[in-house]
Design a protein around this motif. Structure first.
Motif, PDB file in Angstrom:
ATOM      1  N   ILE A  36      14.256  79.025  17.099  1.00  0.00           N
ATOM      2  CA  ILE A  36      15.558  79.215  16.456  1.00  0.00           C
ATOM      3  C   ILE A  36      15.740  78.164  15.363  1.00  0.00           C
ATOM      4  O   ILE A  36      15.596  76.969  15.611  1.00  0.00           O
ATOM      5  CB  ILE A  36      16.705  79.125  17.479  1.00  0.00           C
ATOM      6  CG1 ILE A  36      16.577  80.256  18.506  1.00  0.00           C
ATOM      7  CG2 ILE A  36      18.066  79.211  16.771  1.00  0.00           C
ATOM      8  CD1 ILE A  36      17.619  80.207  19.604  1.00  0.00           C
ATOM      9  N   LEU A 129      22.786  83.450  19.491  1.00  0.00           N
ATOM     10  CA  LEU A 129      21.380  83.212  19.803  1.00  0.00           C
ATOM     11  C   LEU A 129      21.303  81.927  20.613  1.00  0.00           C
ATOM     12  O   LEU A 129      22.047  80.971  20.344  1.00  0.00           O
ATOM     13  CB  LEU A 129      20.545  83.038  18.529  1.00  0.00           C
ATOM     14  CG  LEU A 129      20.326  84.253  17.640  1.00  0.00           C
ATOM     15  CD1 LEU A 129      19.696  83.817  16.317  1.00  0.00           C
ATOM     16  CD2 LEU A 129      19.431  85.267  18.328  1.00  0.00           C
ATOM     17  N   ILE A 153      14.256  83.871  24.610  1.00  0.00           N
ATOM     18  CA  ILE A 153      15.428  83.763  23.745  1.00  0.00           C
ATOM     19  C   ILE A 153      16.497  84.717  24.256  1.00  0.00           C
ATOM     20  O   ILE A 153      16.186  85.805  24.772  1.00  0.00           O
ATOM     21  CB  ILE A 153      15.041  84.081  22.279  1.00  0.00           C
ATOM     22  CG1 ILE A 153      16.214  83.842  21.339  1.00  0.00           C
ATOM     23  CG2 ILE A 153      14.526  85.489  22.141  1.00  0.00           C
ATOM     24  CD1 ILE A 153      15.851  84.002  19.869  1.00  0.00           C
ATOM     25  N   ALA A 189      16.639  83.663  14.124  1.00  0.00           N
ATOM     26  CA  ALA A 189      15.364  83.829  14.821  1.00  0.00           C
ATOM     27  C   ALA A 189      14.595  84.955  14.154  1.00  0.00           C
ATOM     28  O   ALA A 189      15.191  85.906  13.623  1.00  0.00           O
ATOM     29  CB  ALA A 189      15.577  84.137  16.306  1.00  0.00           C
TER      30      ALA A 189
END
Length: 203
Positions: A36, A129, A153, A189
């Motif tokens: 990220i 995220l 993630i 991402a």
């Protein structure tokens, strides 16, 4: 009273230094799927416009998908990039300010094994995220090129079906769609077409 287009364009335009930083961040997250990065959000407008401002130009056919609350940014992005606005199925870059439907995602141009560079680059807005959390969102386990073992993630704001469809779209690698997920706070991402998505942790 709506904001004039000129002010919207000024809000989303990047300085050369910002554009270089954005570009490095985008390259990094695409090369390291599941990592990220952070983009500097514009002072107003959706953060998802940032990759498009940096990557689109007058030679990149662009489609913008938005609901009524974000539709006003379509013209600002068009002016800022000078990119031709085209239907979704003809685009080489797509800015999705709302979740794409399964049908829309499946319709994106994937290129072919001889011309994988013709595949669409998708910039999809999400609401969050971060680290996987079984209480909210979709938890993904990523494997494949650029991933040492695996990365995990959590994505909020997209349904499980989105990722199942994306996996199907990218099943004929090297043809496929490269995707950037961008949250409102600037977190980003990358999901390149080469990555394997395991949805077993989705909730």
């Amino acid at each position: 009273m709506s904001t004039p287009v000129g002010q919207q364009v000024a809000a989303i335009r990047r300085t050369p230094a910002q554009a270089q930083r954005d570009f490095r961040t985008l390259l990094d997250v695409l090369a390291r799927p599941g990592s990220i990065g952070t983009l500097l959000p514009p002072p107003e407008g959706p953060a998802a416009v940032v990759p498009v401002i940096g990557l689109a130009d007058l030679e990149v056919p662009l489609a913008i998908v938005a609901d009524s609350s974000d539709a006003r940014w379509t013209r600002a992005v068009e002016v800022a990039t000078q990119a031709p606005i085209v239907p979704l199925t003809e685009a080489r870059m797509v800015l999705a300010l709302r979740p794409l439907t399964t049908a829309e995602l499946s319709s994106l141009h994937r290129g072919d094994p001889m011309h994988p560079e013709h595949g669409t680059r998708l910039v999809q807005s999400v609401t969050g995220l971060g680290v996987p959390n079984r209480q909210a969102g979709v938890n993904l386990r990523l494997t494949g090129p650029g991933v040492p073992g695996e990365r995990r993630i959590a994505v909020r704001g997209l349904p499980t079906e989105f990722f199942a469809t994306l996996s199907a779209v990218n099943a004929d690698f090297p043809a496929g769609v490269d995707t950037f997920l961008v949250a409102g706070n600037g977190l980003v991402a990358g999901l390149p077409r080469s990555v394997n998505l395991d949805l077993s942790g989705a909730v």
